[in-house]
Scaffold this active site. Sequence first.
Site, PDB file in Angstrom:
ATOM      1  N   ASP A  46       1.378 -42.736 -28.505  1.00 52.07           N
ATOM      2  CA  ASP A  46       0.060 -42.956 -27.906  1.00 52.07           C
ATOM      3  C   ASP A  46      -0.980 -43.101 -29.012  1.00 52.07           C
ATOM      4  O   ASP A  46      -0.638 -43.167 -30.200  1.00 52.07           O
ATOM      5  CB  ASP A  46      -0.296 -41.820 -26.940  1.00 52.07           C
ATOM      6  N   ARG A  84     -14.039 -35.252 -23.602  1.00 55.21           N
ATOM      7  CA  ARG A  84     -13.757 -36.687 -23.487  1.00 55.21           C
ATOM      8  C   ARG A  84     -14.760 -37.331 -22.549  1.00 55.21           C
ATOM      9  O   ARG A  84     -14.949 -36.880 -21.432  1.00 55.21           O
ATOM     10  CB  ARG A  84     -12.343 -36.928 -22.962  1.00 55.21           C
ATOM     11  N   ASP A 132       0.526 -38.100 -30.837  1.00 55.15           N
ATOM     12  CA  ASP A 132       1.169 -36.826 -30.501  1.00 55.15           C
ATOM     13  C   ASP A 132       2.147 -36.971 -29.339  1.00 55.15           C
ATOM     14  O   ASP A 132       2.968 -36.093 -29.108  1.00 55.15           O
ATOM     15  CB  ASP A 132       0.135 -35.721 -30.228  1.00 55.15           C
ATOM     16  N   ARG A 133       2.084 -38.075 -28.589  1.00 47.52           N
ATOM     17  CA  ARG A 133       3.025 -38.311 -27.492  1.00 47.52           C
ATOM     18  C   ARG A 133       4.056 -39.362 -27.908  1.00 47.52           C
ATOM     19  O   ARG A 133       3.815 -40.165 -28.802  1.00 47.52           O
ATOM     20  CB  ARG A 133       2.281 -38.794 -26.243  1.00 47.52           C
ATOM     21  N   HIS A 165      -4.429 -40.631 -25.154  1.00 46.30           N
ATOM     22  CA  HIS A 165      -3.753 -41.813 -24.627  1.00 46.30           C
ATOM     23  C   HIS A 165      -4.693 -42.699 -23.824  1.00 46.30           C
ATOM     24  O   HIS A 165      -4.252 -43.652 -23.194  1.00 46.30           O
ATOM     25  CB  HIS A 165      -2.589 -41.361 -23.734  1.00 46.30           C
ATOM     26  N   THR A 200       0.141 -26.172 -18.393  1.00 47.20           N
ATOM     27  CA  THR A 200      -0.076 -27.361 -19.207  1.00 47.20           C
ATOM     28  C   THR A 200      -1.142 -27.051 -20.254  1.00 47.20           C
ATOM     29  O   THR A 200      -2.192 -26.501 -19.944  1.00 47.20           O
ATOM     30  CB  THR A 200      -0.511 -28.537 -18.322  1.00 47.20           C
ATOM     31  N   GLU A 245       6.449 -31.107 -22.848  1.00 56.42           N
ATOM     32  CA  GLU A 245       5.767 -31.366 -21.592  1.00 56.42           C
ATOM     33  C   GLU A 245       6.279 -32.683 -21.021  1.00 56.42           C
ATOM     34  O   GLU A 245       6.623 -33.598 -21.772  1.00 56.42           O
ATOM     35  CB  GLU A 245       4.257 -31.486 -21.802  1.00 56.42           C
ATOM     36  N   SER A 292       4.580 -34.919 -19.821  1.00 55.73           N
ATOM     37  CA  SER A 292       3.602 -35.971 -20.096  1.00 55.73           C
ATOM     38  C   SER A 292       3.820 -36.570 -21.486  1.00 55.73           C
ATOM     39  O   SER A 292       2.870 -36.864 -22.200  1.00 55.73           O
ATOM     40  CB  SER A 292       2.188 -35.424 -19.940  1.00 55.73           C
TER      41      SER A 292
END
Length: 582
Positions: free
Chosen positions: A299, A25, A303-304, A125, A367, A386, A388
Site C-alpha cells: 500500500d 486523516r 506497511d500492508r 492505503h 484492531t 490483521e 486488512s
Amino acid sequence: MQSGQVKRVETTPFEGQKPGTSGLRKKVKVFTQPHYLQNFVQSTFNALPADKVKGARIVVSGDGRYYSKEAIQIIIKMAAGNGVRSVWVGQNGLLSTPAVSAVVRERVGADGSKASGAFILTASHNPGGPNEDFGIKYNMENGGPAPESITDKIYENTTKIKEYLTVELPDVDIAKVGVTTFSVDGGTFDVDVFDSASDYVKLMKSIFDFEFIRKLLSSPKFTFCYDALHGVAGAYAKRIFVEELGAKESSLLNCVPKEDFGGGHPDPNLTYAKELVARMGLGKSTTQDEPPEFGAAADGDADRNMILGKRFFVTPSDSVAIIAANAVEAIPYFSAGLKGVARSMPTSAALDVVAQHLNLKFFEVPTGWKFFGNLMDAGLCSVCGEESFGTGSDHIREKDGIWAVLAWLSILAYKNKENLGGEKLVSVEDIVRQHWATFGRHYYTRYDYENVDAGAAKELMASLVKLQSSLSEVNQIVKGIRSDVSSVVNADEFEYKDPVDGSISKHQGIRYLFEDGSRLVFRLSGTGSEGATIRLYIEQYEKDPSKIGRESQEALGPLVEVALKLSKMQEFTGRSAPTVIT
C-alpha cells in the site's frame, strides 16, 4: 550557519477528530487550512513528556503523498521552535511506516543518541493528490504508535490550543543527503537527511538469509513480480529485490513513488491492484503470457501487503498462519522458536489452529497495531497479523509489507531447497493447499461499505447490538433466511483486557458466533477520511479434506445472505453491494 528566533504564533482550536493509532486523516484541503497542521503538531509536542521534546532527536518522513514536502518543512521549523535538538528526514521525505519504526529503534546518531519518536506523514492505503487524503501520526521511542494516553492528550490539546511555536528558517533541501545546522536562540539545531533504504535493508538482512532467497530467484523456473502501487515501497523495491536478491528490474511494477500514487488507489487488494492481478492471471481479462510464480503488492506507506501465486490469491488470514507455521524452519530470525502469536479479532481463526498445534501462546486483540506492540514489548509475541493485509513480527512495532514478502520468499526457498533442479517448483498454491490439508481451511471474506452516512452506520450497529439480547429471536431470523446455516450460540461486542497494562478496550466489533465455528463480525472502521466504513467479516471453518477445495464465495454464500439480511444492510445504508470485497 543561519540562525533564527523562536516565534509564538496565535491560533484557535479546530474541530478535529480524535486521532487513533492511525493518526489524523483528512482531505488535503482540510490540512491546508491556516494553522490546521500546526495545531496538531503543537498539540502533539505538548502531549509528550518534556524530555522527549527538549534536546531530543525526532524523525519526520512519510509515504511521499501530496502535501508531504510542505508539511515536512513546517514540522522541521516547529521542532526547532519546541527545543528539539535534531530532526532526521529520509531522503526526499520518504520513509515507509515500517522503516520509520526501524529507524527509531535501530539508528544511532553521531553523538550516540537515538530518536525519541517520529511524525509519520501518511494516510496509509487511501488515495493521494490535491483533492484526496493526507494524514499524520506520532510514533513513540519503541517505534510503535502512540498509546491512547497520548492520543487522548493530543485531542484534548487541539480543542483548547491558543498558540504554536516555530522558527523562521529557510527550507532544507530534503533531496540531498547531508546535515544542515542552524543556530536557534543561541543553541544548535540539526536537520539530517539520510538515505531512506540503508537502515531498513540492513535490518532485513539480519532477519532473512538473502543468499538462500537469491538462489530461489535465480532459478529459471521461478518468476517474480512486485507492485508498489506508486507508493513509498518503490524506494526499497529496487534495492532489495533487484540489487540484493537478483530479481530482474522488469519484475517491478509501479515502483516510482508519486504524490498522487499515479492516480490510483494504493490499497493492495484484488480490486485496486489491477495491473498485478491481471499479470498474475487473476483478472477478468485473460493474458497470453504465463503468469509469474509469485506476486506481491504494497500500500501507500508499505506497511500492508498482498501475496499472490500463479492464478491464486492468499488471504491475509491464511498468510499470517502459514508464516507462523513455517517461521522456525524457514527464517533464521526465528530459529530459536516463536514466543507467541497474535491476530486481530476480525481476522480468521487460521492462526489459532496453528498456535494450538504448535503449543504457542496465542492472543486475540482489537484492531490496532499498538495492541501487538504491547505484547511484543513484554516478550509475549513474535508473529502477528490483521486480515486488512497487515502482517508483521517483533523486529519493529508496525506491520511490515516488505517483511511479509521476504517471509514468503523464505518459505518458498525452504520448500524448494532440494527442488530447484526439479521439473516443477513447489508453488504458493501448493503451500497453501498443504496448509489447509494439515490445519483445515477457514473460508473467509470481507465486505467493505465505504463512505456510508455516519448516522446510518451507527443505527445499523445499534440494531445489531439490540438483536443480541435474544438469541432465540436471532436464530428464528437466521433459519428464516437460510435453514442450512448453523445456529448462533453466542453474540457479543468484543472487549479486550490487555494482559500487559491491564487497559480495557470496549466496543471493538459486534460478533455472531455459530455452533459450527462460523463467525459474522461487524465493525465501523476509522481508517477513512470522511463518512463511515462498515466492515463485514464472514468466516466458516472446514476440517473435512474433501470440502476444502471449494470456491470461497460459493462456500460462504449462505452466511453472506444471512449477514446482509440480519443486519438489514441495504435498508440502513441504501447500498445494494459493497464497495470492495476481499
